[in-house]
Design a protein around this motif. Structure first.
Motif, PDB file in Angstrom:
ATOM      1  N   VAL A   1       0.751  -1.202   0.007  1.00  0.00           N
ATOM      2  CA  VAL A   1       0.051  -0.078  -0.132  1.00  0.00           C
ATOM      3  C   VAL A   1       0.874   1.393  -0.027  1.00  0.00           C
ATOM      4  N   VAL A   2       1.863   1.215   0.642  1.00  0.00           N
ATOM      5  CA  VAL A   2       2.890   2.349   1.002  1.00  0.00           C
ATOM      6  C   VAL A   2       3.534   2.431  -0.609  1.00  0.00           C
ATOM      7  N   GLU A   3       4.139   1.699  -1.030  1.00  0.00           N
ATOM      8  CA  GLU A   3       4.555   1.722  -2.301  1.00  0.00           C
ATOM      9  C   GLU A   3       3.776   2.126  -3.433  1.00  0.00           C
ATOM     10  N   LEU A   4       2.624   1.781  -3.520  1.00  0.00           N
ATOM     11  CA  LEU A   4       1.341   2.168  -4.780  1.00  0.00           C
ATOM     12  C   LEU A   4       1.302   3.644  -4.455  1.00  0.00           C
ATOM     13  N   THR A   5       0.831   4.084  -3.054  1.00  0.00           N
ATOM     14  CA  THR A   5       0.570   5.377  -2.940  1.00  0.00           C
ATOM     15  C   THR A   5       1.675   6.273  -3.320  1.00  0.00           C
ATOM     16  N   MET A   6       2.861   5.926  -2.786  1.00  0.00           N
ATOM     17  CA  MET A   6       3.885   6.897  -3.023  1.00  0.00           C
ATOM     18  C   MET A   6       4.215   7.025  -4.626  1.00  0.00           C
ATOM     19  N   ASN A   7       4.198   5.887  -5.346  1.00  0.00           N
ATOM     20  CA  ASN A   7       4.523   5.898  -6.651  1.00  0.00           C
ATOM     21  C   ASN A   7       3.316   6.634  -7.745  1.00  0.00           C
ATOM     22  N   PHE A   8       2.291   6.433  -7.445  1.00  0.00           N
ATOM     23  CA  PHE A   8       1.152   7.107  -7.730  1.00  0.00           C
ATOM     24  C   PHE A   8       1.278   8.546  -7.647  1.00  0.00           C
ATOM     25  N   TYR A   9       1.484   8.838  -6.285  1.00  0.00           N
ATOM     26  CA  TYR A   9       1.576  10.340  -5.744  1.00  0.00           C
ATOM     27  C   TYR A   9       2.721  11.123  -6.646  1.00  0.00           C
ATOM     28  N   ARG A  10       3.952  10.477  -6.589  1.00  0.00           N
ATOM     29  CA  ARG A  10       5.136  11.133  -7.283  1.00  0.00           C
ATOM     30  C   ARG A  10       4.781  11.440  -8.876  1.00  0.00           C
ATOM     31  N   ARG A  11       3.898  10.557  -9.389  1.00  0.00           N
ATOM     32  CA  ARG A  11       3.616  10.955 -11.050  1.00  0.00           C
ATOM     33  C   ARG A  11       2.578  11.737 -10.989  1.00  0.00           C
ATOM     34  N   ASN A  12       2.078  12.321  -9.791  1.00  0.00           N
ATOM     35  CA  ASN A  12       0.766  13.382  -9.980  1.00  0.00           C
ATOM     36  C   ASN A  12      -0.687  12.757 -10.598  1.00  0.00           C
ATOM     37  N   TYR A  13      -0.650  11.374 -10.101  1.00  0.00           N
ATOM     38  CA  TYR A  13      -1.878  10.734 -10.543  1.00  0.00           C
ATOM     39  C   TYR A  13      -2.887  11.221  -9.547  1.00  0.00           C
ATOM     40  N   ILE A  14      -2.569  11.253  -8.137  1.00  0.00           N
ATOM     41  CA  ILE A  14      -3.638  11.227  -7.006  1.00  0.00           C
ATOM     42  C   ILE A  14      -2.988  12.446  -6.118  1.00  0.00           C
ATOM     43  N   GLU A  15      -3.876  12.597  -5.265  1.00  0.00           N
ATOM     44  CA  GLU A  15      -3.748  13.719  -4.149  1.00  0.00           C
ATOM     45  C   GLU A  15      -3.530  12.805  -2.831  1.00  0.00           C
ATOM     46  N   GLY A  16      -3.751  11.642  -2.989  1.00  0.00           N
ATOM     47  CA  GLY A  16      -3.584  10.796  -1.564  1.00  0.00           C
ATOM     48  C   GLY A  16      -4.094   9.380  -1.635  1.00  0.00           C
ATOM     49  N   LEU A  17      -4.337   8.910  -0.396  1.00  0.00           N
ATOM     50  CA  LEU A  17      -4.725   7.554  -0.203  1.00  0.00           C
ATOM     51  C   LEU A  17      -6.187   7.677   0.540  1.00  0.00           C
ATOM     52  N   PHE A  18      -7.272   6.863   0.018  1.00  0.00           N
ATOM     53  CA  PHE A  18      -8.410   6.626   0.832  1.00  0.00           C
ATOM     54  C   PHE A  18      -8.108   5.231   1.111  1.00  0.00           C
ATOM     55  N   LEU A  19      -8.163   5.051   2.381  1.00  0.00           N
ATOM     56  CA  LEU A  19      -7.946   3.481   2.521  1.00  0.00           C
ATOM     57  C   LEU A  19      -9.007   2.744   3.541  1.00  0.00           C
ATOM     58  N   SER A  20      -9.450   1.781   3.148  1.00  0.00           N
ATOM     59  CA  SER A  20     -10.553   1.275   3.978  1.00  0.00           C
ATOM     60  C   SER A  20     -10.322  -0.272   4.095  1.00  0.00           C
ATOM     61  N   SER A  21     -11.140  -1.099   4.711  1.00  0.00           N
ATOM     62  CA  SER A  21     -11.164  -2.355   4.753  1.00  0.00           C
ATOM     63  C   SER A  21     -12.096  -3.383   5.433  1.00  0.00           C
TER      64      SER A  21
END
Ligand code: SF4
Lengths: 255, 418
Positions: B91-111
């Protein structure tokens, strides 16, 4: 009516305002050099851009304009639209002649036109902040290029510098042939000798890219697909939010 | 290669998409440590789904394993679907890599809830802690509150999240009991209250001592599912209003139920989700929050449901014609706000511009109001003489005939307001 010809720069525009007062001109039509077609009957006055004169006008304007309106003035200027240059000239003269507070007069045609154009430029800036997709290169620089409707590059450093303070990035305007490069310290303007084409989204050749770049753009494409809820599909609304001319930016729309 | 992570993302993004919230606004987290990201200001939609919803966050479940069996949920334990679970690192890696490419503003994490509430919540907290502390990530984090999790875990979560949310799901307790007998509104209210109290406490301390850290700076939200159970719009909006007031919620989301189950208690698979209704509820919600309307004015016993063919503001105006016409050049700002066809931005411009000149039709048209709609409810400097008073049905007919396509053929789910 008098015809003024200026060089299209902000300094030139402000100098033109100065000259209106200096020469006691009444109605002035402002054109840029590049659009000016000489006419034997109607010889125009050539505005010579002058830093000092420009500064004096800007100072005068700032006395009457709050921070937000100063910024609007600049944004409207970045539209590069001939009719907006005219509105800006009229607007500046109107504001200088009136007591402070005249910017609230939205029923005045130039006040309205400047505020509307500033809004449009602002929207384009915001779209770039949203739609830019960086690709990570082999040497760790995040690269993206754009072809914005207006010259919004000067408006972008603050946002991207705050956000991506710990990574080097380049945003390149293919239309205007210049870009921004952030080197972890500051953002500078750059020109590339050989800029790629906009039509291809993943424009950088594979051998320049970080080995994991493909994985993440693939994961993003697939993520985008799985966010759809088929039962709710509404293409009209989709296109209203993301007009087709912006699709070229979006890697998720290429799959 | 990469097959496993692709499959997980497919399953766990798919299961998360029924939570409609995707807002990334309202926080004030700055990038002060030369780390990565900020979550300041109004939030950005980086793209839109094909049904026109904003995509601003990477919205995923940590896992879709669940020990509960809520009939309206795809992850319910009795549902025969593929299950998956991310590791904390993934989860951490996906979030960081998406964020660095300007795909997203952040993470919405549920479970989904695996083992028990605390076990699940503890995993969620570990992820957000790692993002904030190891990755120095300052982007937006929306974290789900797991009902039943301990106060200590909630408090820790609140130190890292920008927003937290917990869903009411069904608008009334009766509705919820019908579909999820193991669940109750009480177990939603308890953590909402606990977190709200902490938000207030941190804010008070921060007023005195500047170094007090942030605690859920973008506040809390909840979601109500619409159309799975038979509640009226009045019941839905009154519940929303009560939650806005008791827990200072930032947003209530209304999610038209998408049939995903053959359960006899629920609408059958293939039936249309109530998208117009959902849109009307959002409009009514905006009237409460930004237009100064009281919930009873919009929905009450005499008028328990929103109409499909007119928006709630127009509907209110037609039921209250005695309050019109409103004189644009003299009326109070709040009354101008109530005119159908005039939004907040143009109402502000009107009260500013009228200080300089009396406003005429051509001014109003340029100020961006929906003139054809508004004209039935206003007077301006050059209003035509009106010989007779029109009654509500007639005005409604006129407005509808001028804007037919907009109201009837296009079930928007997002806000095209008034
Ligand atoms: S507890 Fe949550 S995830 Fe589990 S079935 Fe109920 S709604 Fe779905």
């Amino acid at each position: 009516m008098e015809l003024y010809i200026f060089d299209g720069s902000l300094e030139g525009l402000l100098t033109a305002v100065f000259e209106c007062y200096q020469r006691k001109s009444k109605v002035v039509k402002l054109v840029t050099e590049s659009l000016y077609v000489p006419d034997v009957f109607d010889s125009g006055f050539r505005v010579v851009s002058d830093r000092e004169k420009g500064k004096r006008v800007w100072k005068g304007l700032c006395k009457k304009l709050g921070k937000e309106w100063q910024f609007r003035f600049y944004k409207a200027f970045l539209s590069e639209q001939p009719e907006t240059f005219q509105h800006l000239l009229n607007f500046a003269r109107y504001i200088i002649d009136q007591p402070p507070g005249a910017t609230e007069n939205f029923a005045h045609p130039d006040v309205l036109a400047v505020s509307q154009m500033a809004q449009k430029v602002h929207r384009e800036k915001h779209r770039m902040e949203a739609f830019i997709r960086f690709q990570k290169t082999g040497d760790g620089i995040y690269y993206a290029h754009i072809e914005p409707d207006f010259d919004v590059l000067p408006l972008l450093p603050e946002h991207f510098q705050n956000r991506y303070a710990d990574q080097r990035w380049i945003i390149y305007d293919l239309k205007r042939k210049y870009g921004l490069y952030y080197d972890l310290e500051k953002t500078e303007e750059i020109e590339l000798d050989e800029a790629p084409q906009m039509s291809i989204v993943n424009a950088l050749p594979a051998d320049l890219l970080d080995p994991k770049e493909q994985l993440y753009s693939l994961l993003w494409q697939e993520y985008f697909k799985s966010t759809n809820i088929q039962a709710r599909k509404n293409t009209r609304l989709h296109v209203r939010h993301v007009p087709r001319r912006y699709w070229k930016y979006l890697s998720e729309k290429q799959g | 290669m990469y097959e496993r992570i692709r499959e997980k993302l497919g399953i766990l993004a798919d299961a998360a998409k029924y939570d409609v919230s995707c807002s990334s606004s309202g926080s004030n987290r700055k990038n002060e440590n030369k780390g990565i990201g900020d979550a300041e200001g109004t939030g950005i939609c980086h793209t839109y789904t094909e049904d026109g919803r904003c995509v601003s966050l990477l919205k995923i479940l940590l896992t879709n394993h669940c020990i509960f069996d809520c009939a309206f949920c795809v992850s319910r334990r009795s549902n025969d679907i593929k299950r998956a679970a991310f590791t904390v690192e993934e989860v951490v890696e996906l979030t960081m890599n998406f964020y660095r490419r300007n795909y997203i503003e952040g993470l919405f994490l549920s479970s989904g809830i695996f083992k028990d509430a605390d076990y699940t919540m503890e995993r969620l907290v570990r992820i957000v802690k790692k993002l904030r502390q190891e990755e120095r990530f300052n982007g937006y984090i929306h974290l789900k509150t797991i009902p039943g999790a301990s106060d200590e875990l909630l408090r820790e979560a609140g130190m890292y999240a920008d927003r937290m949310s917990i869903n009411l799901e069904m608008p009334t307790e009766t509705g919820l009991k019908l579909l999820a007998p193991e669940k109750s509104h009480a177990e939603v209210k308890k953590p909402l209250k606990y977190i709200q109290n902490n938000i207030t406490q941190f804010e008070n301390e921060k007023a005195l001592i500047k170094s007090v850290p942030k605690f859920v700076p973008a506040g809390q939200s909840t979601q109500i599912v619409v159309g799975a159970t038979p509640e009226s719009d009045k019941e839905i909006l009154h519940t929303a209003n009560a939650f806005y007031q008791s827990f200072s919620l930032k947003r209530v989301y209304y999610s038209g139920y998408i049939p995903i189950s053959n359960d006899a208690r629920l609408p059958v698979i293939g039936s249309q989700p109530p998208l117009i209704r959902e849109n009307r509820l959002y409009q009514a919600d905006w009237l409460m929050r930004f237009y100064g309307f009281k919930v009873q004015e919009i929905l009450n016993d005499v008028h328990p449901n929103l109409e499909a063919d007119v928006d709630p503001k127009l509907s209110w105006a037609l039921r209250n014609l005695d309050q019109f016409p409103v004189d644009i050049n003299t009326a109070d700002y709040y009354m101008i706000l109530r005119v159908p066809g005039i939004g907040v931005a143009s109402a502000l411009k009107i009260v500013q511009a009228r200080k300089f000149n009396r406003l005429y039709e051509n001014h109003l048209r340029k100020l961006g109001i929906a003139f054809r709609k508004a004209r039935h409810f206003i007077r301006y400097a050059d209003s035509p003489m009106q010989l007779k008073e029109y009654e509500a049905g007639h005005i409604k007919g006129l407005i509808l005939s001028e804007s037919k396509s907009k109201y009837l053929s296009n079930p928007n789910n997002q806000l095209s307001l008034f």
